[in-house]
Design a protein around this motif. Structure first.
Motif, mmCIF file in Angstrom:
data_model
loop_
_atom_site.group_PDB
_atom_site.id
_atom_site.type_symbol
_atom_site.label_atom_id
_atom_site.label_comp_id
_atom_site.label_asym_id
_atom_site.label_seq_id
_atom_site.Cartn_x
_atom_site.Cartn_y
_atom_site.Cartn_z
ATOM 1 N N LEU A 196 0.867 -1.175 0.000
ATOM 2 C CA LEU A 196 0.000 0.000 0.000
ATOM 3 C C LEU A 196 0.897 1.217 0.000
ATOM 4 C CD1 LEU A 196 -2.359 -1.228 2.853
ATOM 5 C CD2 LEU A 196 -2.802 -1.312 0.399
ATOM 6 N N LEU A 197 0.664 2.096 -0.936
ATOM 7 C CA LEU A 197 1.561 3.244 -1.067
ATOM 8 C C LEU A 197 0.797 4.554 -1.186
ATOM 9 C CD1 LEU A 197 4.371 4.569 -1.704
ATOM 10 C CD2 LEU A 197 3.948 3.982 -4.099
ATOM 11 N N ALA A 198 1.134 5.495 -0.324
ATOM 12 C CA ALA A 198 0.655 6.864 -0.499
ATOM 13 C C ALA A 198 1.752 7.561 -1.302
ATOM 14 C CB ALA A 198 0.448 7.543 0.845
ATOM 15 N N PRO A 199 1.571 7.639 -2.613
ATOM 16 C CA PRO A 199 2.662 8.052 -3.494
ATOM 17 C C PRO A 199 3.118 9.481 -3.247
ATOM 18 C CG PRO A 199 0.596 8.050 -4.699
ATOM 19 C CD PRO A 199 0.311 7.449 -3.352
ATOM 20 N N SER A 200 4.409 9.685 -3.306
ATOM 21 C CA SER A 200 4.957 11.026 -3.180
ATOM 22 C C SER A 200 4.810 11.760 -4.502
ATOM 23 C CB SER A 200 6.432 10.962 -2.811
ATOM 24 O OG SER A 200 7.196 10.738 -3.985
ATOM 25 N N VAL A 201 5.326 12.947 -4.520
ATOM 26 C CA VAL A 201 5.172 13.786 -5.704
ATOM 27 C C VAL A 201 5.750 13.159 -6.970
ATOM 28 C CG1 VAL A 201 5.647 16.056 -6.648
ATOM 29 C CG2 VAL A 201 5.303 15.780 -4.208
ATOM 30 N N HIS A 202 6.881 12.507 -6.831
ATOM 31 C CA HIS A 202 7.500 11.945 -8.033
ATOM 32 C C HIS A 202 7.531 10.424 -8.045
ATOM 33 C CE1 HIS A 202 9.242 16.109 -8.445
ATOM 34 N NE2 HIS A 202 8.688 15.882 -9.608
ATOM 35 N N ALA A 203 6.512 9.842 -7.483
ATOM 36 C CA ALA A 203 6.445 8.385 -7.450
ATOM 37 C C ALA A 203 6.498 7.785 -8.849
ATOM 38 C CB ALA A 203 5.185 7.937 -6.724
ATOM 39 N N VAL A 204 5.923 8.474 -9.807
ATOM 40 C CA VAL A 204 5.902 7.959 -11.185
ATOM 41 C C VAL A 204 7.288 7.785 -11.763
ATOM 42 C CG1 VAL A 204 3.733 8.396 -12.348
ATOM 43 C CG2 VAL A 204 5.157 10.321 -11.668
ATOM 44 N N ASP A 205 8.251 8.538 -11.256
ATOM 45 C CA ASP A 205 9.597 8.480 -11.825
ATOM 46 C C ASP A 205 10.338 7.197 -11.462
ATOM 47 O OD1 ASP A 205 9.026 10.938 -12.784
ATOM 48 O OD2 ASP A 205 10.217 12.043 -11.303
ATOM 49 N N GLU A 206 10.258 6.829 -10.196
ATOM 50 C CA GLU A 206 11.087 5.711 -9.752
ATOM 51 C C GLU A 206 10.300 4.617 -9.039
ATOM 52 O OE1 GLU A 206 14.770 5.848 -9.788
ATOM 53 O OE2 GLU A 206 15.268 7.781 -8.821
ATOM 54 N N ALA A 207 9.644 5.013 -7.958
ATOM 55 C CA ALA A 207 9.011 4.018 -7.090
ATOM 56 C C ALA A 207 7.983 3.168 -7.847
ATOM 57 C CB ALA A 207 8.356 4.703 -5.903
ATOM 58 N N LEU A 208 7.097 3.815 -8.568
ATOM 59 C CA LEU A 208 6.043 3.063 -9.246
ATOM 60 C C LEU A 208 6.572 2.168 -10.365
ATOM 61 C CD1 LEU A 208 3.233 5.759 -9.094
ATOM 62 C CD2 LEU A 208 3.365 3.598 -7.857
ATOM 63 N N PRO A 209 7.463 2.674 -11.211
ATOM 64 C CA PRO A 209 8.042 1.776 -12.222
ATOM 65 C C PRO A 209 8.748 0.578 -11.592
ATOM 66 C CG PRO A 209 8.520 4.049 -12.759
ATOM 67 C CD PRO A 209 7.863 4.068 -11.415
ATOM 68 N N PHE A 210 9.446 0.842 -10.503
ATOM 69 C CA PHE A 210 10.122 -0.273 -9.827
ATOM 70 C C PHE A 210 9.120 -1.332 -9.390
ATOM 71 C CE2 PHE A 210 10.960 -2.164 -5.664
ATOM 72 C CZ PHE A 210 12.009 -3.009 -6.005
ATOM 73 N N LEU A 211 8.040 -0.892 -8.769
ATOM 74 C CA LEU A 211 7.036 -1.835 -8.290
ATOM 75 C C LEU A 211 6.412 -2.613 -9.438
ATOM 76 C CD1 LEU A 211 5.394 0.362 -5.528
ATOM 77 C CD2 LEU A 211 6.678 -1.751 -5.196
ATOM 78 N N ALA A 212 6.189 -1.913 -10.537
ATOM 79 C CA ALA A 212 5.596 -2.562 -11.706
ATOM 80 C C ALA A 212 6.564 -3.627 -12.236
ATOM 81 C CB ALA A 212 5.280 -1.522 -12.777
ATOM 82 N N ARG A 213 7.832 -3.238 -12.368
ATOM 83 C CA ARG A 213 8.855 -4.164 -12.860
ATOM 84 C C ARG A 213 8.982 -5.374 -11.939
ATOM 85 N NH1 ARG A 213 13.456 -1.442 -12.004
ATOM 86 N NH2 ARG A 213 12.542 0.557 -12.555
ATOM 87 N N ALA A 214 8.995 -5.089 -10.644
ATOM 88 C CA ALA A 214 9.162 -6.154 -9.666
ATOM 89 C C ALA A 214 7.907 -7.022 -9.561
ATOM 90 C CB ALA A 214 9.510 -5.565 -8.304
ATOM 91 N N GLY A 215 6.828 -6.530 -10.164
ATOM 92 C CA GLY A 215 5.600 -7.319 -10.133
ATOM 93 C C GLY A 215 4.983 -7.427 -8.754
#
Lengths: 345, 345
Positions: A120-139
């Motif tokens: 569960l993530l309360a995304p920060s301002v730039h989550a789209v740059d790093e955190a979210l892609p990482f999670l998507a990649r990591a599945g």
DNA sequence: GTGAAAGCGCTAACAT
DNA sequence: ATGTTAGCGCTTTCAC
């Protein structure tokens, strides 16, 4: 610490048998199970979650990455998430994002390294740059909480735009033509949406609207309100974008000796526990944090169970309007605990 | 997920080499380390904390077992603990005790099963019966937080007795002779100590003192104050035992239309964020939650490092007195953020 | 109904 | 400076 092998030895059985009686994964004869249970009790054996998770490649653990401090909903959020998760047999581990992209990435990495089953993530301002892609990649099955972001994950957040528009319109209805909005941290979807709601009404009603940057922090909001309301021609009303900033706004107005609602009417998004205790009680938007928390966990669990629709879901939790006195309008006012008077459309 | 073996294969080295470059546990030649790091980057490899912890039999994780909800200090507490722990390379996992012995035992078991290296516990009323003996038997380094209990562990809590005595004496100094105390959950050391502080002054000053049971919960405190102050001969002052109950007390007095401080003077242990925003601002005892949290983590880390004294430590964090207006006394009053005027002796 | 054994992904002697 | 190997404590096929 005593291991399964110790228990097995004491019970005179094989370790696999111990495992099976403890997990109920295959039929075990009465006497054998007795012996095992007895050995467990006598040794005070406790499972090693690490070994178990490693062997099963599943941790029955959910991760929560969010900003901890100055998140007035934090305790509520964690409590609701934990209890919903526990009911489904999951436990919860936390990591603080500080609402900062770098820390957020670190938090998400740590949770991933722990092999949480879902996040569960309360995304920060730039989550789209790093955190979210990482999670998507990591599945890693993820659901976004409190704020939206452009990604493939399920998302759940409160309704912001209409709610803030309603607050603003409420002030306009009371006759205010010059209104300020104290905005939260720039870049967050919640901030953009609330600001958009404010702007919409400013436009529709032809108000004189000014946006102050409160950065979601009490002292910043205080300073912003202080300077914006110091000069004679200040706005006659203010909409505050969240909980923490309301504290700052109230302090600033008090410092300036501006009375609420006579000198400045004040309404706010978020309904602090003490909203009915200050004078005047605050007219506010109340969000249902437990509902959002519960829904988020449910969404994750559905993903894990494979019962969720393929397409990512974006859901809104409807907040409610609590009409009290700080708006200074003529309408029906309740000074009590802030009972729901008008649902947000 | 990509494993260390995958990385090793890609880098053309043995898994142990990968482990050593990642952990810096032995000298590795330039080219080899390059190759490994490169393979790590290309595969997006992430360590598996479970496997690592299992192999090392250490998790570099601390557990926090506490009541989550209606703990007004919760966010502060968790934030401070997390940041102190992280600085030392430890991460934090939580379990909710609900301040209930059964749930507490479950929480403690869960953290033990996760093999946390150390445990922070805000002990429930009956922690001595089950949870604490279990922890002692299991040999899990533990420090008690916020409340004391009779056990072998380090403990850190705020000073309660003198602080509450000071609040009570302050009311007596202002001329009150009939004072009520809204007590927290019975059985907690914090409750006993605060109540003792109240009783001490009642005795010393010959006051008419009555103790109400607020069970540390807002609605319970509200009901208790409501009934105690409904009749004409009610006390002229009240000391509230904590944060959550202050909300209830304020609501009750408002319902009864008793003005603070004219009809009833009110002072409280715990200094909510909004203490300076209500009218009148609350005279309160402010505890230093971050200091307590930090100290608790430090104590645990010292135990883990073996640098702690053998004997269990019992430490108090000194709170401060914030003199505002709800006490209605003639003394110097600050309506601002509640600056420290008189340190608790 | 129960045991034997392989393996989860890593670390840490022990070799060389 | 690097590879080999034996675990860490559990789950889970595969046998019997």
């Amino acid at each position: 610490m005593v291991t399964m092998a110790d228990v097995a030895r004491l019970a005179g059985v094989n370790a696999s048998t111990v495992s099976h009686v403890l997990n109920g994964t295959r039929t075990v004869s009465g006497p054998t199970r007795e012996a095992v249970l007895d050995a467990v009790a006598r040794t005070g054996y406790r499972q090693n979650t690490l070994a178990r998770s490693l062997a099963r490649s599943s941790t029955t653990t959910l991760g929560l990455a969010s900003r901890f401090v100055s998140n007035p909903h934090f305790a509520d959020l964690v409590t609701s998430i934990e209890s919903t998760a526990r009911r489904a047999g999951y436990s919860l581990v936390l990591a603080d994002t500080h609402d900062d992209p770098a820390q957020e990435l670190r938090a998400v990495h740590e949770l991933a390294d722990r092999r949480v089953d879902g996040l569960l993530l309360a995304p920060s301002v730039h989550a789209v740059d790093e955190a979210l892609p990482f999670l998507a990649r990591a599945g890693i099955p993820t659901v976004l909480l409190d704020r939206f972001a452009d990604c493939v994950f399920d998302q759940v957040a409160p309704e912001n735009t209409d709610a803030t528009a309603l607050l603003t319109a409420h002030l306009a209805d009371a006759g205010h033509t010059s209104v300020a909005f104290v905005a939260g941290l720039a870049g967050l979807s919640s901030t953009s949406e609330r600001t958009a709601g404010f702007h919409r009404v400013v436009r529709e009603r032809g108000l004189d609207g000014v946006v102050l940057d409160g950065r979601s922090e009490t002292p910043v909001a205080e300073a912003a309100v202080l300077s914006a309301f110091a000069s004679p021609g200040h706005p006659t009303a203010v909409v505050v974008g969240n909980n923490s900033m309301t504290v700052g706004a109230l302090r600033a107005l008090r410092t300036l000796r501006l009375r609420i609602p006579d000198d400045v009417a004040l309404v706010c998004y978020d309904d602090p526990e003490w909203a009915d205790l200050v004078d005047p009680p605050l007219t506010a938007i109340h969000q249902d944090v437990p509902a959002m928390a519960t829904r988020a966990v449910t969404m994750i669990l559905e993903r894990l169970a494979g019962t969720a629709p393929a397409a990512p879901r974006r859901e809104r939790i409807r907040p409610t309007f609590r009409h009290r006195a700080s708006c200074g309008c003529a309408g029906p006012v309740r000074h009590d605990r802030g009972e729901l008077l008008t649902p947000v459309p």
